[in-house]
Design a protein around this motif. Sequence first.
Motif: not given
Length: 127
Positions: A37, A111, A113
Amino acid sequence: MDHVVARKFVDGWVTAWNAHDLEALLAHFAEDVTFRSPVAAQLLGGDGIIRGKAALRAYWAEGLRRIPGLRFEVIDSYVGVGCLVINYRNQKGGLVNEVLIFDGPLVVEGYGTYPGGDADPAGAASD
């Protein structure tokens, strides 16, 4: 992953976040999880890669400490083969996608995003 399992996961995920219940949230993550991140890089320094459940717990605990009013609203979720994307709005109205890769029932890779690379630690620190 079927849609029923995905919906149950998403419901538990957002409930745990909104209750600030890290242990309930982390129960879905493997011990050797990797989470990437841009917010982690801003919050903790380094490359933005969190390695292991203990490090993920520390990262999210710091995010909750810095943002006591953290709250997520799920907009939608998307199911793939062994993966899930959760599209949500944070407490400041920012849109975020969390991409989660599974090995069986546990998340092994994740992740955080953001649109156009917009990672504001004051507004989204606990993806």
